[in-house]
Design a protein around this motif. Structure first.
Motif, mmCIF file in Angstrom:
data_model
loop_
_atom_site.group_PDB
_atom_site.id
_atom_site.type_symbol
_atom_site.label_atom_id
_atom_site.label_comp_id
_atom_site.label_asym_id
_atom_site.label_seq_id
_atom_site.Cartn_x
_atom_site.Cartn_y
_atom_site.Cartn_z
ATOM 1 N N HIS A 31 3.621 58.545 16.493
ATOM 2 C CA HIS A 31 3.743 57.804 18.239
ATOM 3 C C HIS A 31 4.215 56.784 17.869
ATOM 4 N N PHE A 32 5.387 56.183 18.460
ATOM 5 C CA PHE A 32 6.107 54.944 18.345
ATOM 6 C C PHE A 32 6.617 54.423 19.691
ATOM 7 N N SER A 33 6.577 53.323 19.685
ATOM 8 C CA SER A 33 7.044 52.191 20.942
ATOM 9 C C SER A 33 7.802 51.204 20.501
ATOM 10 N N MET A 34 9.166 51.014 21.120
ATOM 11 C CA MET A 34 9.896 50.004 20.931
ATOM 12 C C MET A 34 10.283 49.281 22.081
ATOM 13 N N LYS A 35 10.255 48.040 22.103
ATOM 14 C CA LYS A 35 10.781 47.143 23.281
ATOM 15 C C LYS A 35 12.386 47.430 23.462
ATOM 16 N N LEU A 36 12.654 47.628 24.551
ATOM 17 C CA LEU A 36 14.310 47.724 24.842
ATOM 18 C C LEU A 36 15.133 46.695 24.089
ATOM 19 N N GLY A 37 14.572 45.255 24.333
ATOM 20 C CA GLY A 37 15.338 44.179 24.119
ATOM 21 C C GLY A 37 16.358 43.875 24.940
ATOM 22 N N GLU A 38 17.082 42.670 24.398
ATOM 23 C CA GLU A 38 18.158 42.058 25.396
ATOM 24 C C GLU A 38 19.317 42.836 25.652
ATOM 25 N N ALA A 39 20.175 42.811 26.522
ATOM 26 C CA ALA A 39 21.352 43.548 26.811
ATOM 27 C C ALA A 39 22.324 43.008 25.685
ATOM 28 N N ASN A 40 23.169 43.663 25.269
ATOM 29 C CA ASN A 40 24.232 43.329 24.665
ATOM 30 C C ASN A 40 25.275 42.634 25.175
ATOM 31 N N GLU A 41 25.835 41.481 24.905
ATOM 32 C CA GLU A 41 26.616 40.673 25.745
ATOM 33 C C GLU A 41 27.808 41.385 25.985
ATOM 34 N N GLN A 42 28.406 42.401 24.832
ATOM 35 C CA GLN A 42 29.517 42.867 25.132
ATOM 36 C C GLN A 42 29.549 44.086 25.439
ATOM 37 N N CYS A 43 28.260 44.692 26.163
ATOM 38 C CA CYS A 43 28.344 45.982 26.519
ATOM 39 C C CYS A 43 29.056 46.320 27.636
ATOM 40 N N PRO A 44 29.954 47.331 27.669
ATOM 41 C CA PRO A 44 30.937 47.596 28.523
ATOM 42 C C PRO A 44 30.188 48.028 29.851
ATOM 43 N N THR A 45 29.057 48.400 30.019
ATOM 44 C CA THR A 45 28.396 48.856 31.151
ATOM 45 C C THR A 45 27.753 47.926 31.921
ATOM 46 N N CYS A 46 26.538 47.365 31.301
ATOM 47 C CA CYS A 46 25.707 46.677 32.149
ATOM 48 C C CYS A 46 26.076 45.117 32.012
ATOM 49 N N GLN A 47 26.956 44.650 31.065
ATOM 50 C CA GLN A 47 27.443 43.207 31.106
ATOM 51 C C GLN A 47 29.022 43.124 31.579
ATOM 52 N N LEU A 48 29.994 43.894 30.922
ATOM 53 C CA LEU A 48 31.100 43.697 31.135
ATOM 54 C C LEU A 48 31.678 44.312 32.447
ATOM 55 N N LYS A 49 30.887 45.250 32.825
ATOM 56 C CA LYS A 49 31.107 46.335 34.276
ATOM 57 C C LYS A 49 32.426 47.029 33.977
ATOM 58 N N GLU A 50 32.598 47.570 32.972
ATOM 59 C CA GLU A 50 33.678 48.415 32.895
ATOM 60 C C GLU A 50 33.689 49.761 33.126
ATOM 61 N N TYR A 51 32.217 50.207 32.918
ATOM 62 C CA TYR A 51 31.946 51.726 32.962
ATOM 63 C C TYR A 51 32.994 52.661 32.674
ATOM 64 N N PRO A 52 32.970 52.613 31.068
ATOM 65 C CA PRO A 52 34.250 53.461 30.376
ATOM 66 C C PRO A 52 34.111 54.932 30.800
ATOM 67 N N THR A 53 32.967 55.442 30.877
ATOM 68 C CA THR A 53 33.052 57.037 31.054
ATOM 69 C C THR A 53 33.519 57.337 32.630
ATOM 70 N N LEU A 54 33.556 56.357 33.501
ATOM 71 C CA LEU A 54 33.818 56.644 34.782
ATOM 72 C C LEU A 54 35.316 56.476 35.085
ATOM 73 N N THR A 55 35.930 55.352 34.331
ATOM 74 C CA THR A 55 37.168 55.123 34.273
ATOM 75 C C THR A 55 38.193 55.689 33.354
ATOM 76 N N GLU A 56 37.809 56.796 32.508
ATOM 77 C CA GLU A 56 38.630 57.578 31.685
ATOM 78 C C GLU A 56 39.392 58.228 32.453
ATOM 79 N N SER A 57 40.700 58.338 32.140
ATOM 80 C CA SER A 57 41.723 59.047 33.093
ATOM 81 C C SER A 57 41.531 60.569 33.148
ATOM 82 N N ASP A 58 40.948 60.967 31.711
ATOM 83 C CA ASP A 58 41.177 62.510 31.651
ATOM 84 C C ASP A 58 39.770 62.806 30.877
ATOM 85 N N GLN A 59 38.928 63.774 31.607
ATOM 86 C CA GLN A 59 38.060 64.226 30.675
ATOM 87 C C GLN A 59 38.648 65.470 29.995
#
Length: 340
Positions: free
Chosen positions: A230-258
């Protein structure tokens, strides 16, 4: 206490929930993405707990190998080739007829996920692949909806809660993920580990819905029930370059073609998504004289080919080619019988 609330009486005796928390549960809406091993356990707990509106989506149908761990299904569902979303909805309505339950036979993608999140308070992960989890992560952070992540394979499980504005996100924790990783279909899974992970997901969901967010640990929990780790790890700070929670680019939602053609890892199956819908009755008439055998239900058309493979057609335009992981061969068979 109202008679209709008697079923929740023992839950309401638990002080952090009480009558006020129970009312919040009844006023809540939860989306469960995937109605397999994790999803069935989560849905079972939340329906019995009295979450007022449950919505869930799944693209697959019930198979015999599911019954070892997917607790809402039985042998009759297998015999009837019922889609998991349909079978689960029927079972859950028998468990609690006083709440709203919506099962959707759908392959969640960037093209449709936003259709299912209106009014949703929490999204729960019942999937088995990171491509879909990244999609859930993006829609959760775009619309400020808490996202409960869980995974189970072999004897190992893990889970955490991502809360927009409060925690880092899934993409911060796992910036990339190898799609060829281990799955239940390649190395197996024990039913008890599924129950543990999904029960923890349901518990965290109840904490969120009853405003007990302070009792949620900001950490990723992992365990191996066979090896007693059993192991637990703190989530830690957000990545400043994260395209989801920081840059708000949401890449999987904006991909033109699945991807329209996908190998389902470990399942000896290729999925092909065709534009438009499929008329199962018309397809049956077209294919009957060309194939070895076929069976049609209100939800799918299962076609046994002379070449040895099996095709499963769904009304939403999806086709599964079972018996091969060779995309070229799957396309050839699809083109021969359906037309690309």
């Amino acid at each position: 206490m109202e008679k209709s609330w008697e079923r929740y009486s023992r839950q309401m005796l638990f002080q952090p929930i009480g009558e006020e928390g129970q009312q919040k549960l009844l006023n809540s809406k939860v989306l469960i993405v995937g109605m397999g091993a994790l999803g069935t356990v989560v849905a079972n707990h939340l329906a019995r707990a009295g979450v007022g509106h449950l919505v869930f989506c799944d693209r697959d149908y019930v198979e015999l190998s599911n019954l070892q761990r997917q607790t809402l299904f039985d042998e009759e569902d297998v015999q009837q080739f019922l889609p998991k979303a349909v079978a689960a909805e029927k079972k859950l309505r028998k468990l609690n007829s006083s709440i709203s339950i919506e099962g959707h036979v759908a392959d969640i993608s960037a093209n449709n996920i936003e259709e299912f999140i209106e009014g949703v308070d929490v999204i729960v992960d019942g999937t088995d692949n990171f491509q879909t989890r990244y999609l859930i992560n993006d829609v959760a952070y775009k619309y400020n909806i808490p996202f409960i992540y869980g995974g189970a394979v072999s004897s190992r499980g893990m889970g955490t809660v991502f809360i927009p504005g409060k925690t880092s996100c899934l993409r911060c924790l796992f910036p990339t993920h190898d799609s060829s990783g281990q799955t239940c279909d390649t190395i197996g899974v024990l039913s008890p580990v599924v129950d543990i992970v999904a029960s923890l997901e349901a518990l965290q969901c109840m904490k969120l819905l009853t405003d007990n967010q302070d009792d949620i640990a900001n950490e990723l929990t992992t365990f191996d029930i066979w090896k007693n780790h059993h192991f637990s790890m703190k989530l830690g700070e957000a990545n400043e370059q994260c395209p989801t929670c920081q840059l708000k680019e949401y890449p999987t939602l904006t991909e033109s073609d699945q991807d329209q053609v996908t190998t389902l890892c470990g399942r000896d199956t290729v999925q092909i998504v065709n534009n438009g819908t499929v008329d199962l009755e018309e397809s049956e008439k077209k294919l009957r004289s060309l194939v070895k055998d076929l069976k049609r239900t209100p939800f799918l058309l299962r076609v046994y080919l002379h070449e040895g493979e099996t095709m499963v057609l769904f009304p939403d335009g999806r086709t599964l080619i079972q018996g091969t992981e060779d995309i070229s061969r799957a396309k050839t068979l699809f083109s021969k019988y359906i037309g690309m």
